[in-house]
Design a protein around this motif. Structure first.
Motif, mmCIF file in Angstrom:
data_model
loop_
_atom_site.group_PDB
_atom_site.id
_atom_site.type_symbol
_atom_site.label_atom_id
_atom_site.label_comp_id
_atom_site.label_asym_id
_atom_site.label_seq_id
_atom_site.Cartn_x
_atom_site.Cartn_y
_atom_site.Cartn_z
ATOM 1 N N SER A 432 0.854 -1.194 0.000
ATOM 2 C CA SER A 432 0.000 0.000 0.000
ATOM 3 C C SER A 432 0.886 1.238 0.000
ATOM 4 O O SER A 432 1.719 1.410 0.894
ATOM 5 C CB SER A 432 -0.906 0.019 1.236
ATOM 6 O OG SER A 432 -1.760 -1.116 1.259
ATOM 7 N N ILE A 448 0.026 0.546 -9.213
ATOM 8 C CA ILE A 448 1.379 0.325 -8.705
ATOM 9 C C ILE A 448 2.126 -0.489 -9.749
ATOM 10 O O ILE A 448 1.630 -1.510 -10.231
ATOM 11 C CB ILE A 448 1.365 -0.407 -7.354
ATOM 12 C CG1 ILE A 448 0.662 0.444 -6.293
ATOM 13 C CG2 ILE A 448 2.793 -0.732 -6.907
ATOM 14 C CD1 ILE A 448 0.550 -0.215 -4.938
ATOM 15 N N GLY A 462 -4.018 -2.215 -8.587
ATOM 16 C CA GLY A 462 -4.191 -1.354 -7.425
ATOM 17 C C GLY A 462 -5.592 -0.789 -7.292
ATOM 18 O O GLY A 462 -6.245 -0.460 -8.288
ATOM 19 N N LEU A 469 -3.006 3.489 -2.240
ATOM 20 C CA LEU A 469 -3.236 2.611 -3.386
ATOM 21 C C LEU A 469 -2.660 1.251 -3.021
ATOM 22 O O LEU A 469 -1.477 1.149 -2.676
ATOM 23 C CB LEU A 469 -2.551 3.174 -4.629
ATOM 24 C CG LEU A 469 -2.742 2.380 -5.935
ATOM 25 C CD1 LEU A 469 -4.207 2.366 -6.363
ATOM 26 C CD2 LEU A 469 -1.872 2.976 -7.048
ATOM 27 N N THR A 470 -3.495 0.219 -3.094
ATOM 28 C CA THR A 470 -3.108 -1.107 -2.590
ATOM 29 C C THR A 470 -3.171 -2.143 -3.695
ATOM 30 O O THR A 470 -4.129 -2.204 -4.474
ATOM 31 C CB THR A 470 -4.021 -1.534 -1.426
ATOM 32 O OG1 THR A 470 -3.885 -0.595 -0.357
ATOM 33 C CG2 THR A 470 -3.649 -2.922 -0.913
ATOM 34 N N ALA A 471 -2.118 -2.969 -3.770
ATOM 35 C CA ALA A 471 -2.064 -4.064 -4.745
ATOM 36 C C ALA A 471 -1.334 -5.250 -4.118
ATOM 37 O O ALA A 471 -0.689 -5.135 -3.065
ATOM 38 C CB ALA A 471 -1.357 -3.624 -6.025
ATOM 39 N N ILE A 481 4.047 4.404 -7.863
ATOM 40 C CA ILE A 481 2.738 4.680 -8.463
ATOM 41 C C ILE A 481 2.935 5.379 -9.799
ATOM 42 O O ILE A 481 3.715 6.342 -9.910
ATOM 43 C CB ILE A 481 1.880 5.560 -7.530
ATOM 44 C CG1 ILE A 481 1.543 4.798 -6.243
ATOM 45 C CG2 ILE A 481 0.596 5.999 -8.233
ATOM 46 C CD1 ILE A 481 0.754 5.624 -5.233
#
Length: 577
Positions: A432, A448, A462, A469-471, A481
């Motif tokens: 994240s 990402i 993401g 921003l989460t992946a 990013i």
């Protein structure tokens, strides 16, 4: 009375031994399944072969393009999957003996099966479909033609990928255990590798892996020795690794061996057999091999010692995880045997002098941020990044290191260097990254990206929540990013406006996307959705007039492509037919 009891016990043990032998011999029925091809069953790639990030789960059988494929036994089609990646066009047939056979990368299905597939595709208006017919819906007889061999999905050439699974557990089982194939060729041991395990271990006085070439003894094979008359002195805890491969009588292609046994003097130190495993075990190949050597030089060294959290069910007779402590000053006889499924074997024998460790070597570890035990859930948190590591994600305790690199042009965050690509993990970690630097108009377009040494970007996706921003990703590396505002590209390969396609067989497009990837595409003729078969590895979308005849004079074809970030492209073209 004692003699009678002893005889009775001996008789019972003898009966149990015989029953065990019979059970072992009959564990996998040898005459139940016929070959899925009618020509010579030539194996291109074995069960358990080492692939990038996974063990191979079946046999790759040489077929050529468009050869007939046959059901291995009576049963019913229990699953059909069509995908532009993975297995491509695949059929799953469940049999009454408790097994399921799988046939993948097909060029086409038989007419009997194809009708079901096409109906599902047109109903879903999607090339990629998956469905599970009832047991009485598509019944199949042994030796019935089920389709033609091909190259669909992530295949590198026309062949049949064939699996046998336990229907109940879905474990994949080595298909060669069900067949009697002629094979008198013994496996080959090409190289021996010896590893010091800790900072008190050494090989010939060096605290590093040493490698030794191997040569055959005599012309018949079956025995090998070190190429040079090496005097080996091993101190402390030591592990072994080998480079080895197998060939059958019909194929010159190298494939994986079936088993390895290591003995030191009279002690069975290590055994492995590629008999069966689950799909959850596939990624454990990264712990089975020397992962750093594979990542840097694409060399397959099979490590014959097991990381604490490698739970692949291929190991047995493990003593101390396959690691031997040579701190005794004695001379040891070491034998490493490799075998194929027909019990052809090759044995490497050598001697080594054990030496009591007197020196402690400095560990070559960079400064690290945190120690992460493999048994725990682990976290790494800074102001602008959070990383979550699920329990059992690591194969061993990790000395985690991290570096923050200031943002560069086109990046909307700092570059986060997370560990290194030489550390394998068997689950996805969650990354994240804070979104403070992203303009509001671009928030929905951000992903990402993993950044290679050359600066090439690979999306890991993401989703935005709570200013992060989460992946998820399976790999360590450098991450930042970026925004994807570039729509996909559509290239017409065989049609121009107002072309006469009366004699044409197909309409072909190449569809690509530079960053987030193609999410979906739709092809229409005269406003009606039409089936375009899509092959991800070639980026080709192809409509066949044989599947759906188009009549009349003037027509219009339209292709619409959307990427993972909602960028869209369309292409329209009138034609005659």
């Amino acid at each position: 009375m004692v003699m009678i009891l002893l005889r009775a016990v001996f008789f019972c043990l003898l009966v149990l031994l015989q029953v065990g032998q019979i059970f072992s011999q009959n564990k996998y029925p040898k005459n139940y399944f016929v070959s899925p091809v009618k020509h010579s069953l030539t194996v291109l790639s074995n069960f358990g072969d080492i692939r990038s990030n996974h063990f191979h789960t079946g046999l790759d059988i040489r077929t050529g393009d468009g050869n007939k494929l046959y059901a291995a036994a009576d049963g019913y089609v229990s699953r059909i999957k069509v995908s532009p990646v993975g297995y491509g066009k695949a059929i799953y047939i469940t049999h009454p003996n408790g097994y399921t056979t799988v046939y993948a990368h097909l060029k086409s299905y038989s007419d009997k099966i194809d009708g079901f597939v096409k109906r599902k595709q047109y109903l879903a208006q999607d090339y990629a479909v998956e469905f599970f017919p009832d047991s009485g819906e598509i019944e199949i007889c042994k030796n019935e033609i089920i389709g033609l061999s091909g190259n669909t999905g992530m295949s590198l050439g026309a062949h049949l990928h064939f699996e046998i699974r336990d229907t109940k557990s879905e474990h994949i089982i080595n298909p060669l255990l069900f067949y009697d194939l002629k094979d008198e060729a013994a496996p080959v041991i090409a190289k021996l590798h010896i590893y010091p395990i800790d900072n008190k271990s050494s090989v010939n006085g060096l605290h590093s892996r040493l490698s030794f070439d191997v040569k055959a003894v005599g012309k018949k094979g079956g025995k090998v020795q070190l190429k040079k008359a090496e005097k080996l002195t091993l101190a402390g805890r030591i592990g072994f690794g080998i480079e080895a491969y197998d060939r059958d009588d019909d194929s010159k292609d190298r494939s994986n061996i079936y088993g390895i046994d290591i003995k030191i003097d009279t002690i069975s130190l290590y055994s492995c057999r590629f008999e069966e495993f689950s799909f959850d075990d596939k990624r454990n190949v990264n712990s089975y091999i020397d992962f750093k050597e594979y990542a840097t030089h694409y060399k397959n060294i099979q490590r014959c010692f097991v990381a604490p959290n490698n739970k692949t069910p291929i190991y047995s007779n493990l003593q101390n995880q396959g690691i031997y402590d040579f701190n005794d000053g004695g001379i040891h006889n070491i034998s490493i045997s490799v075998l194929d499924v027909n019990n052809n074997s090759t044995c490497l024998e050598f001697k080594a002098l054990g030496s009591i460790s007197e020196k402690e070597y400095k560990e070559e570890k960079n400064e690290y941020s945190k120690v992460m035990p493999y048994e725990d859930v682990n976290y790494f948190v800074r102001d602008d990044i959070m990383i979550s590591f699920p329990e059992d994600i690591f194969y061993d305790t990790v000395y985690f290191d991290y570096q923050r690199i200031e943002a560069k042009k086109l990046y909307y965050s700092a570059i986060h260097a997370i560990r290194n690509k030489f550390t394998p993990i068997n689950k996805k970690m969650i990354v994240s990254i804070k979104t403070d630097s992203i303009p509001k108009k671009l928030l929905s377009k951000t992903i990402i990206a993993s950044i290679s040494k050359s600066g090439a970007l690979t999306s890991i996706g993401g989703q935005i929540a709570d200013n992060f921003l989460t992946a998820e990703t399976f790999d360590f590396g450098n991450f930042a990013i970026v925004a994807d505002t570039i729509p996909p590209e559509i290239i017409s390969l065989n049609i121009v406006p107002w072309e006469d396609l009366t004699l044409g067989k197909t309409i072909r497009f190449k569809i690509t996307d530079v960053l987030s990837g193609v999410k979906k595409f739709s092809g229409f003729i005269d406003g009606r959705w039409m089936l375009f078969e899509y092959d991800k590895k070639t980026d080709l979308a192809i409509f066949s007039f044989n599947d759906f005849p188009i009549t009349g004079d003037e027509h219009n074809v339209e292709m619409i492509v959307e990427d993972e970030k909602g960028n869209k492209t369309s292409f329209c073209c009138p034609f005659y037919r």
